[in-house]
Design an enzyme around this catalytic site. Structure first.
Site, PDB file in Angstrom:
ATOM      1  N   HIS A 134       5.464   4.266  10.302  1.00 31.22           N
ATOM      2  CA  HIS A 134       4.656   3.079  10.631  1.00 31.22           C
ATOM      3  C   HIS A 134       5.160   2.298  11.854  1.00 31.22           C
ATOM      4  O   HIS A 134       4.899   1.093  11.962  1.00 31.22           O
ATOM      5  CB  HIS A 134       4.601   2.131   9.428  1.00 31.22           C
ATOM      6  N   GLY A 183       1.239   8.028  11.732  1.00 30.89           N
ATOM      7  CA  GLY A 183       0.868   8.352  10.353  1.00 30.89           C
ATOM      8  C   GLY A 183      -0.130   7.402   9.743  1.00 30.89           C
ATOM      9  O   GLY A 183      -0.929   7.794   8.890  1.00 30.89           O
ATOM     10  N   HIS A 184      -0.090   6.138  10.145  1.00 28.18           N
ATOM     11  CA  HIS A 184      -1.058   5.154   9.638  1.00 28.18           C
ATOM     12  C   HIS A 184      -1.742   4.507  10.831  1.00 28.18           C
ATOM     13  O   HIS A 184      -1.147   3.738  11.574  1.00 28.18           O
ATOM     14  CB  HIS A 184      -0.365   4.095   8.780  1.00 28.18           C
ATOM     15  N   HIS A 249      -6.226   9.490   2.992  1.00 31.17           N
ATOM     16  CA  HIS A 249      -5.974   8.090   2.666  1.00 31.17           C
ATOM     17  C   HIS A 249      -7.123   7.232   3.193  1.00 31.17           C
ATOM     18  O   HIS A 249      -7.467   7.282   4.374  1.00 31.17           O
ATOM     19  CB  HIS A 249      -4.646   7.687   3.309  1.00 31.17           C
ATOM     20  N   GLU A 301      -4.353   7.467  -2.678  1.00 27.45           N
ATOM     21  CA  GLU A 301      -5.020   6.224  -2.276  1.00 27.45           C
ATOM     22  C   GLU A 301      -6.253   6.528  -1.435  1.00 27.45           C
ATOM     23  O   GLU A 301      -6.558   5.828  -0.478  1.00 27.45           O
ATOM     24  CB  GLU A 301      -4.059   5.312  -1.497  1.00 27.45           C
ATOM     25  N   GLU A 317      -9.043   0.582  -3.064  1.00 29.27           N
ATOM     26  CA  GLU A 317      -8.101  -0.405  -2.544  1.00 29.27           C
ATOM     27  C   GLU A 317      -8.832  -1.509  -1.776  1.00 29.27           C
ATOM     28  O   GLU A 317      -9.763  -1.244  -1.013  1.00 29.27           O
ATOM     29  CB  GLU A 317      -7.095   0.286  -1.630  1.00 29.27           C
ATOM     30  N   CYS A 385      -0.020  -5.275   1.331  1.00 30.88           N
ATOM     31  CA  CYS A 385      -0.971  -5.208   2.442  1.00 30.88           C
ATOM     32  C   CYS A 385      -2.286  -5.897   2.111  1.00 30.88           C
ATOM     33  O   CYS A 385      -2.935  -6.443   3.015  1.00 30.88           O
ATOM     34  CB  CYS A 385      -1.216  -3.754   2.825  1.00 30.88           C
TER      35      CYS A 385
END
Length: 657
Positions: A134, A183-184, A249, A301, A317, A385
């Protein structure tokens, strides 16, 4: 549904700072975010060591890193939310607190511009080795916060930090440099936002490069090492142009698609449009809950297979619902179709709003559509988050209300208040919305004033590579503000040349009527186009449009492929999805409510209940009275069961909705 060949429109966004919300529904929630949610999140960032990590990295405090490697991002999101709050209500005490945090953040930045307290404090030799950690995700949230705080206060300190960080990324990554697959996703959105503030095209081009890195085998790190996750988990399985379906995700996917739309909007290059249409249809038509929730699986997720939409175990989420709003808002601006604004509305009133309690102090990370009584909001999470995302999403909802298109105005979301809207040619229009939406379907839109702005600049900016933030950024911000006729000489005009006003007709609405100055308009005077009523004329101050949307309680059936909802119906009235909660139906056991196919519901507004809601009253098949409340409001009273999808007595036919 929009067709795959929809041409680019590239409508203009209207900042939420130009939208004064006086709305009875939203104003209360915004006040709770300002007075309860924001202070609570700031306090949690303090007590959990998130803010102290910056002080430690900057050498002003002793100690080791606390928390997980992406904890920096929570501080940035709260800072962004605080900036939005300051734009709406200047608060010297809050501003002073944010300035203190900004100083701590600036102290943690390394000489080359790098900023990530986890690596600075724990493993400085391992920077840029694990794409899951991240590093750019954190940086993206810093950039978004910095842009917001600069726009709120004019203070350049945090923006200078953000630009040096972005320039650090640009020095390491890009064509002919190191490969990187974050990655995110998040940095891509932030870089486009930084470009829009500064005018520096290299920022959106770096966002484009990061998107283009995906799907070519460059990913390295924990995601790629876990067999059941692999590249698809972070949307690194195929090149971006070749995307066919939603995978992995949920939040990461939505941020990526939003970034793709942003890059198309910024560049005008339609290369990603076919992929955007494909993945949008796959997400909405096969993988979205009636609440707007997405991502059924706790394991990743995110997504599993088409039509896998369980209710009790639904993950959904809160951040994913917010990200769906981000993406669909950008799709609306890109393609000019009301169907995307329909999804934004679904998230606003259901999928995202359910994530926060009525008083703004407790949160859902996971939003199931059924519970036997054990699922409850909490004050904070180790991975927090969702609360910090709500802090920045809710104060900025005004940005979804309007757009600028084809020399006119688009009304996308219905909420009471006044707005100053600048047309592309410099004219300024002040509109007033009066409505009791979402409880009632009547919306009055009055033309308060029309003005012709003089001497407006082009909004162009030149030069600047990060050294003189105040000068290079300031001139562009000034021209952006000027384009909304603020601080410029204006001339009132009794009437302006003709321009269109587009009013969205929500997809849930089966019938409506439109009146101009009390007279019903015919089809020739109000053309239907891409989900909008288009009324074009020479407008005069005092003109009033009234859109009356019929708002009965409707039974909704899932597609037959959704196994968990066969033989069940959900109830929706207007944009609001309803649920059965034990607090109102204590005589019924869990899943004991059976609805007759021909049953109906009576709507009654209850101002004393759950902050003021419209309740739907009816009867189960055995004659037992039942009451339904909005899904977003469940779990705000005593613990008990909840269900969105209710059993039907006889009619088990399967409909495609």
């Amino acid at each position: 549904m929009p067709i795959a060949t929809s041409p680019l429109k590239r409508w203009g966004n209207v900042p939420f700072t130009k939208v004064e919300i006086h709305d009875g529904f939203w104003r209360r929630r915004l006040e709770y975010v300002r007075s309860v949610t924001l202070p609570a999140c700031l306090e949690k960032c303090e007590t959990t060591g998130r803010i102290a990590n910056f002080e430690k990295a900057g050498g002003t405090k002793e100690g080791t890193f606390e928390g997980i490697y992406f904890n920096d991002s929570d501080v940035y999101k709260v800072l962004e939310g605080a900036a939005y709050s300051l734009m709406l209500n200047r608060d010297s005490a809050l501003e002073a607190e944010i300035d203190r945090i900004v100083d701590a953040i600036a102290s943690a930045q390394e000489p080359d511009g790098y900023l990530c307290t986890y690596y600075t404090l724990t493993a400085p030799e391992s920077k840029w080795t694990d794409m899951e950690k991240h590093e750019m995700y954190n940086g993206g949230h810093l950039i978004e916060a910095a842009v917001a705080y600069y726009e709120a206060t004019g203070k350049p300190a945090i923006l200078d930090v953000a630009r040096r960080l972005a320039d650090h990324y640009d020095s390491l990554f890009g064509p002919g440099k190191r490969h990187w697959v974050e990655g995110h996703q998040e940095i891509e959105l932030a870089l486009v936002k930084l470009y829009r503030l500064t005018g520096e095209e290299r920022y959106w081009k770096l966002a484009l490069w990061l998107l283009e890195e995906r799907g070519h085998g460059h990913g390295v790190g924990r995601i790629w090492d876990i067999p059941e996750w692999g590249p698809a988990y972070c949307q690194d399985d195929v090149p971006v142009k070749d995307i066919e379906k939603v995978t992995g995700h949920a939040v990461r996917a939505m941020y990526q698609y939003a970034a793709m739309a942003d890059v198309v909007h910024a560049s005008g290059d339609p290369a990603y449009t076919a992929a955007l249409h494909r993945v949008w249809a796959h997400t909405v038509e096969r993988n979205m809950y009636i609440t707007g929730g997405i991502g059924p699986s706790h394991h990743n997720e995110g997504f599993t297979h088409d039509y896998d939409l369980p209710n009790e175990t639904a993950y959904c989420e809160t951040c994913a619902a917010i990200a769906m709003a981000f993406w669909n808002h950008r799709m609306n601006l890109l393609f000019g179709d009301g169907v995307y604004a329909d999804i934004v509305e679904r998230e606003m009133y259901n999928g995202a709003l359910s994530g926060i309690s009525l008083h703004g102090d407790r949160f859902f990370y996971v939003n199931p559509l059924a519970s036997q009584g054990g699922h409850h909001r909490v004050a904070w999470f180790d991975t927090s988050c969702c609360p910090t995302n709500l802090v920045r999403f809710l104060p900025s909802i005004g940005q979804y209300a309007y757009a600028i298109a084809d020399g006119g105005i688009v009304v996308n979301q219905y909420m009471g208040g006044e707005s100053e809207l600048a047309l592309a040619d410099g004219r300024s229009v002040r509109l007033k919305q009066t409505t009791n939406y979402p409880w009632e379907g009547s919306i009055a839109i009055d033309v308060v004033d029309l003005r012709l702005a003089e001497g407006l600049g082009s909004g162009l900016v030149t030069g600047g590579s990060g050294g003189d933030v105040g000068n290079n950024v300031g001139s562009n911000v000034g021209s952006n503000v000027g384009s909304y006729a603020e601080g410029n000489a204006v001339q009132s005009s009794a009437a302006c040349d003709s321009f269109p006003i587009r009013l969205r007709v929500p997809g849930w609405c089966g019938s409506y009527r439109i009146l101009l100055n009390g007279v019903a308009l015919s089809g020739a005077d109000a053309v239907t186009q891409n989900g909008y009523l288009v009324i074009e004329r020479s407008w005069t101050p005092g003109d009033s449009l009234v859109l009356e949307l019929d708002m009965p309680a409707e039974k909704v059936r899932a597609r037959g492929e959704v196994e968990s909802n066969r033989g069940r119906v959900a109830i929706q009235r207007g944009p609001v999805v309803y649920c059965l909660e034990q607090a109102d139906n204590g005589g019924l056991p869990y899943d004991g409510c059976v609805i007759e196919p021909g049953s109906s519901f009576v709507a009654q507004h209850r101002p004393e209940l759950l902050g003021g809601v419209t309740v739907l009253s009816g009867s189960a098949s055995d004659g037992t009275p039942i009451a339904l409340v909005p899904y977003y409001a469940w779990d705000n009273r005593e613990a008990g069961y909840m269900q969105v999808w209710l059993r039907t007595a006889e009619d088990r036919r399967l409909y495609s909705v």
